[in-house]
Scaffold this active site. Structure first.
Site, PDB file in Angstrom:
ATOM      1  N   LYS A  85       8.846  57.994  34.875  1.00 34.66           N
ATOM      2  CA  LYS A  85       9.777  58.835  34.115  1.00 34.66           C
ATOM      3  C   LYS A  85      11.046  59.141  34.922  1.00 34.66           C
ATOM      4  O   LYS A  85      12.124  59.121  34.387  1.00 34.66           O
ATOM      5  CB  LYS A  85       9.105  60.137  33.685  1.00 34.66           C
ATOM      6  CG  LYS A  85       7.706  59.972  33.080  1.00 34.66           C
ATOM      7  CD  LYS A  85       7.606  59.626  31.681  1.00 34.66           C
ATOM      8  CE  LYS A  85       6.275  59.258  31.077  1.00 34.66           C
ATOM      9  NZ  LYS A  85       5.086  59.978  31.402  1.00 34.66           N
ATOM     10  N   TRP A 107      -0.772  65.575  27.078  1.00 38.98           N
ATOM     11  CA  TRP A 107      -1.175  65.268  28.457  1.00 38.98           C
ATOM     12  C   TRP A 107      -2.038  66.384  29.020  1.00 38.98           C
ATOM     13  O   TRP A 107      -3.025  66.126  29.710  1.00 38.98           O
ATOM     14  CB  TRP A 107       0.038  64.997  29.326  1.00 38.98           C
ATOM     15  CG  TRP A 107       0.844  63.836  28.830  1.00 38.98           C
ATOM     16  CD1 TRP A 107       2.133  63.851  28.388  1.00 38.98           C
ATOM     17  CD2 TRP A 107       0.401  62.472  28.687  1.00 38.98           C
ATOM     18  NE1 TRP A 107       2.515  62.600  27.988  1.00 38.98           N
ATOM     19  CE2 TRP A 107       1.478  61.735  28.163  1.00 38.98           C
ATOM     20  CE3 TRP A 107      -0.807  61.819  28.956  1.00 38.98           C
ATOM     21  CZ2 TRP A 107       1.379  60.367  27.896  1.00 38.98           C
ATOM     22  CZ3 TRP A 107      -0.898  60.457  28.697  1.00 38.98           C
ATOM     23  CH2 TRP A 107       0.198  59.749  28.172  1.00 38.98           C
ATOM     24  N   ASP A 135       1.141  68.973  36.831  1.00 41.00           N
ATOM     25  CA  ASP A 135       1.557  67.644  36.399  1.00 41.00           C
ATOM     26  C   ASP A 135       3.064  67.721  36.168  1.00 41.00           C
ATOM     27  O   ASP A 135       3.527  68.355  35.220  1.00 41.00           O
ATOM     28  CB  ASP A 135       0.809  67.277  35.109  1.00 41.00           C
ATOM     29  CG  ASP A 135       1.243  65.929  34.533  1.00 41.00           C
ATOM     30  OD1 ASP A 135       2.180  65.302  35.081  1.00 41.00           O
ATOM     31  OD2 ASP A 135       0.638  65.504  33.521  1.00 41.00           O
TER      32      ASP A 135
END
Ligand SMILES: *Cc1c(COP(=O)(O)O)cnc(C)c1O
Length: 356
Positions: free
Chosen positions: A190, A99, A166
């Site tokens: 998540k 990511w 993030d």
């Protein structure tokens, strides 16, 4: 059979989140209508988004001067929105996983990117510590939890520049000093809600320092000004997020959630460390994620990995197959996963090891 859901994302949600969302799809706020078929500008939905934003501020102790936004496009959209809005000349990034790499790739479209440290050479099996954040960058970007590789940074670094994080896979798993960040983003799927909405916490003052024109929908100032209602926001995921946030508050807030999360992770890591069959993939125990626990079988037992997944499935354990770039197993222990599920997995590990 009761299921034990270890999927990495989309992933387990609280029972209240699922049940209340199902109810609202049939009859929302006693309107006699589904939440799917009413105006996002109704006072009933306005109350939902207002309470959700207020709960984010309360749970994370968000200081004044920040806005809570509910945006579409996933966390991946933030990989470009962040540099679009904040990168005037140069930004610094840590490359700690897939990511983070994706975020770096997008930032390069907007200016110079300095990768201060990378753990790519070791398949992202540790969190880099030796780096200095230069004072001349517009911002420093980190990925606090590397969902695929199971490493996590559980402190809020002190840096001399704006900081962006993030937190898609570990938000609400610990108290965060939001004042150290100019922007935090998290895809909902998540630890919060179904996929479709991304939570952004942005310091209002951080916006407006770049010269480039920004398309209206990609400009944070649009959404700050319009309270995430410039266009139709992802109504249903926001409703679900509110249900989860209420549960988090009822459980005592993020400090309490952290205690439970730490206990769950400790139980599983202990089982891995005591086993002769399983071994963790993260090299430094200090870097181990309490959200995503990655482990493999030792070379001696390697060919039994598939059999263990099947063995687990017979006990209702789902979602433990590791990401293809790590292999082995990944057990995601998000807030909604009960301790009991970790106990069931640990028992399965013991039993399987004994069999072989
Ligand atoms: C899942 C994940 C993403 C991607 O989220 P999308 O909403 O699918 O774009 C980004 N960063 C992290 C840390 C993630 O875990």
């Amino acid at each position: 059979m009761k299921k034990h859901n270890f999927y990495a994302g989309p992933s387990i949600l609280t029972q209240q989140t699922i049940r209340n969302t199902a109810d609202a799809i049939i009859n929302f706020a006693d309107m006699g209508l589904s939440i799917l078929e009413i105006s996002h500008r109704s006072k009933q939905f306005q109350a939902v988004i207002d309470e959700a934003s207020a709960l984010v501020k309360e749970l994370l102790n968000v200081p004044d001067g920040y806005s809570v936004l509910w945006l579409g496009g996933g966390a991946s959209m933030q990989f470009c929105m962040v540099p679009f809005n904040l990168l005037a000349r140069k930004a610094a990034y840590l490359e700690t996983g897939t990511w983070a790499s994706n975020a770096i790739k997008e930032a390069r479209l907007f200016g110079e990117v300095e990768v201060l440290a990378s753990s790519k050479d070791a398949n992202f099996s540790y969190y880099p510590k030796d780096y200095v954040v230069p004072a001349d960058v517009d911002y420093f970007h980190i990925t606090t939890n590397n969902t695929i590789y199971g490493t996590e940074l559980r402190v809020d670094p002190d840096v001399p520049v704006r900081m962006v994080a993030d937190m898609s896979s570990d938000i609400f798993s610990r108290p965060v000093d939001v004042s150290k960040y100019d922007l935090i983003y998290a895809g909902a799927q998540k630890n919060l809600a179904p996929a479709g909405v991304t939570l952004v916490i942005v310091r209002d003052e951080a916006c407006g320092h770049v010269d480039r024109p920004i398309p209206t929908m990609l400009d944070y100032r649009t959404h700050i000004k319009k309270g995430s209602m410039f266009n139709t926001p992802p109504v249903l995921p926001i409703f679900s997020a509110l249900q989860t946030l209420r549960v988090y508050k009822d459980m005592g807030g993020v400090a309490e959630l952290e205690k439970i999360d730490l206990a769950k992770a400790a139980l599983l890591y202990k089982a891995i460390d005591e086993s002769k069959m399983f071994v963790g993939t993260v090299t430094d125990p200090a870097d181990r994620s309490i959200m995503n626990v990655c482990f493999v079988m030792t070379p001696e037992f390697k060919e039994l990995e598939g059999a263990f997944v099947d063995f687990c499935a017979e006990r209702g354990i789902v979602g433990i197959k590791g990401h293809r770039s790590v292999g082995g197993f990944r057990a995601s222990l998000y807030n909604a996963l009960p301790l009991e599920s970790v106990e069931v997995l640990v028992q399965a590990m013991h039993d399987f090891e004994k069999m072989h």
